[in-house]
Design a protein around this motif. Structure first.
Motif, short mmCIF file in Angstrom:
data_model
loop_
_atom_site.label_atom_id
_atom_site.label_comp_id
_atom_site.label_asym_id
_atom_site.label_seq_id
_atom_site.Cartn_x
_atom_site.Cartn_y
_atom_site.Cartn_z
N ARG A 182 64.54 26.50 68.22
CA ARG A 182 64.81 27.51 67.20
C ARG A 182 65.70 26.94 66.09
NH1 ARG A 182 65.53 29.73 63.39
NH2 ARG A 182 66.16 31.84 62.96
N LEU A 183 66.77 26.26 66.47
CA LEU A 183 67.71 25.74 65.48
C LEU A 183 67.14 24.58 64.66
CD1 LEU A 183 71.07 25.89 67.46
CD2 LEU A 183 70.27 27.43 65.65
N ALA A 184 66.20 23.85 65.23
CA ALA A 184 65.61 22.71 64.51
C ALA A 184 64.84 23.14 63.28
CB ALA A 184 64.72 21.91 65.46
N ARG A 185 64.50 24.42 63.18
CA ARG A 185 63.79 24.94 62.01
C ARG A 185 64.74 25.35 60.89
NH1 ARG A 185 60.84 27.82 66.29
NH2 ARG A 185 61.81 29.75 65.60
N GLU A 186 66.05 25.16 61.12
CA GLU A 186 67.05 25.53 60.13
C GLU A 186 67.69 24.28 59.53
OE1 GLU A 186 69.94 28.32 61.55
OE2 GLU A 186 68.49 29.33 62.85
N PRO A 187 68.22 24.40 58.31
CA PRO A 187 68.95 23.25 57.75
C PRO A 187 70.32 23.13 58.41
CG PRO A 187 68.99 25.11 56.22
CD PRO A 187 68.12 25.52 57.38
N ILE A 188 70.51 22.07 59.16
CA ILE A 188 71.77 21.83 59.87
C ILE A 188 72.26 20.45 59.45
CG2 ILE A 188 72.82 21.43 62.13
CD1 ILE A 188 71.02 23.68 63.19
N ASP A 189 73.52 20.39 59.07
CA ASP A 189 74.10 19.16 58.54
C ASP A 189 74.83 18.33 59.58
OD1 ASP A 189 73.39 19.72 55.74
OD2 ASP A 189 74.83 21.36 55.94
N ALA A 190 75.32 18.96 60.63
CA ALA A 190 76.10 18.24 61.64
C ALA A 190 76.00 18.97 62.97
CB ALA A 190 77.56 18.13 61.21
N ILE A 191 76.21 18.22 64.04
CA ILE A 191 76.18 18.78 65.40
C ILE A 191 77.46 18.36 66.10
CG2 ILE A 191 74.98 18.86 67.61
CD1 ILE A 191 72.43 17.97 66.10
N TYR A 192 78.12 19.35 66.69
CA TYR A 192 79.31 19.11 67.52
C TYR A 192 79.08 19.68 68.91
CZ TYR A 192 82.45 17.47 63.86
OH TYR A 192 83.05 16.71 62.89
N ALA A 193 79.78 19.12 69.89
CA ALA A 193 79.76 19.64 71.26
C ALA A 193 81.09 19.35 71.91
CB ALA A 193 78.63 19.00 72.07
N SER A 194 81.45 20.16 72.87
CA SER A 194 82.61 19.82 73.69
C SER A 194 82.25 18.56 74.47
CB SER A 194 82.98 20.97 74.62
OG SER A 194 82.27 20.91 75.84
N THR A 195 83.22 17.99 75.14
CA THR A 195 82.97 16.77 75.91
C THR A 195 82.40 17.03 77.29
OG1 THR A 195 85.29 16.82 76.62
CG2 THR A 195 84.75 15.44 74.71
N LEU A 196 82.25 18.29 77.67
CA LEU A 196 81.71 18.62 78.99
C LEU A 196 80.19 18.43 79.02
CD1 LEU A 196 83.95 21.72 79.63
CD2 LEU A 196 84.04 19.56 80.87
N HIS A 197 79.69 17.92 80.15
CA HIS A 197 78.27 17.58 80.27
C HIS A 197 77.34 18.70 79.83
CE1 HIS A 197 79.40 13.92 82.20
NE2 HIS A 197 79.64 14.43 83.40
N ARG A 198 77.63 19.92 80.28
CA ARG A 198 76.71 21.03 80.01
C ARG A 198 76.59 21.33 78.52
NH1 ARG A 198 81.40 22.76 82.58
NH2 ARG A 198 82.49 24.58 81.75
N ALA A 199 77.65 21.09 77.75
CA ALA A 199 77.59 21.33 76.30
C ALA A 199 76.85 20.19 75.59
CB ALA A 199 78.99 21.49 75.74
N VAL A 200 77.19 18.95 75.95
CA VAL A 200 76.54 17.80 75.31
C VAL A 200 75.04 17.83 75.59
CG1 VAL A 200 76.40 15.29 75.23
CG2 VAL A 200 78.63 16.40 75.38
N GLN A 201 74.66 18.05 76.85
CA GLN A 201 73.24 18.08 77.21
C GLN A 201 72.51 19.22 76.51
OE1 GLN A 201 73.52 18.26 81.48
NE2 GLN A 201 73.43 16.02 81.70
N SER A 202 73.19 20.33 76.25
CA SER A 202 72.56 21.45 75.55
C SER A 202 72.24 21.10 74.11
CB SER A 202 73.46 22.69 75.61
OG SER A 202 73.57 23.17 76.93
#
Length: 196
Positions: free
Chosen positions: A38-58
């Protein structure tokens, strides 16, 4: 600037107390894939995640689709960041400790709420300063999402909302002290097969 907050997908052992920093479960990987599609169809300039596995993998499916790196930031991690044990809300309910948890959610995990809130807001401020004026997808957790929403809406407490795994919450503003909530807990991108 638009902040697109995504709660991570369902982790492994989500209903037990026997895991530390668990990865995504199979259902969580499906949630992450559908959210990122869903998000890949939007203009996104940057991606952040917490350092926890479940967030990075998401966030990995979105990073792959857009060809963007994931900047990891511990300060937007969940209260179990750096702990030896992950205790999900489902496990707390199953243990009959939900009322105790609701009385003081952060103290339940052995932390100070004011310190945790300041750390999380500091993390979001770091993102604001790094990508000002742009659209950023942030893969994070239930409490950090609640903290930012409470900050934006002037609410007390940090357990006002229950973001679903893989849900999208959107805020917009020119600085952390001037945020407008656009949506909370978007889940229309999930197929009927996705389980909670």
């Amino acid at each position: 600037m638009q902040l697109i907050l995504v709660r991570h997908g369902l982790p492994e052992n989500a209903h037990t107390r026997d895991a530390s920093n668990p990865p995504l479960s199979e259902a969580g990987r499906v949630q992450a894939a559908q959210t990122c599609e869903r998000l890949a169809r939007e203009p996104i300039d940057a991606i952040y995640a917490s350092t926890l596995h479940r967030a990075v993998q998401s966030g990995e499916p979105l990073a792959a689709a857009l060809g963007l790196p994931i900047s990891q930031l511990a300060d937007i991690g969940e209260v179990d960041n750096g702990e030896d044990l992950y205790i999900s809300p489902e496990a707390i309910k199953a243990a009959g400790e939900w009322d105790e948890f609701l009385r003081d959610p952060i103290r339940y995990y052995g932390h100070d709420e004011a310190e945790f809130r300041a750390r999380v807001l500091g993390g979001f401020e770091t993102i604001f300063n790094a990508v000002a004026g742009r659209r950023v997808a942030i893969f994070t957790h239930g409490f950090p999402i609640n903290i930012l929403l409470a900050h934006a809406l002037g609410l007390t407490g940090i357990a006002n909302f229950v973001p679903r795994n893989g849900s999208i919450t959107r805020l917009m503003g020119d600085r952390l002290g001037n945020l407008q909530v656009l949506s909370i807990n978007e889940t229309s991108h999930f197929s009927k097969e996705v389980v909670r």
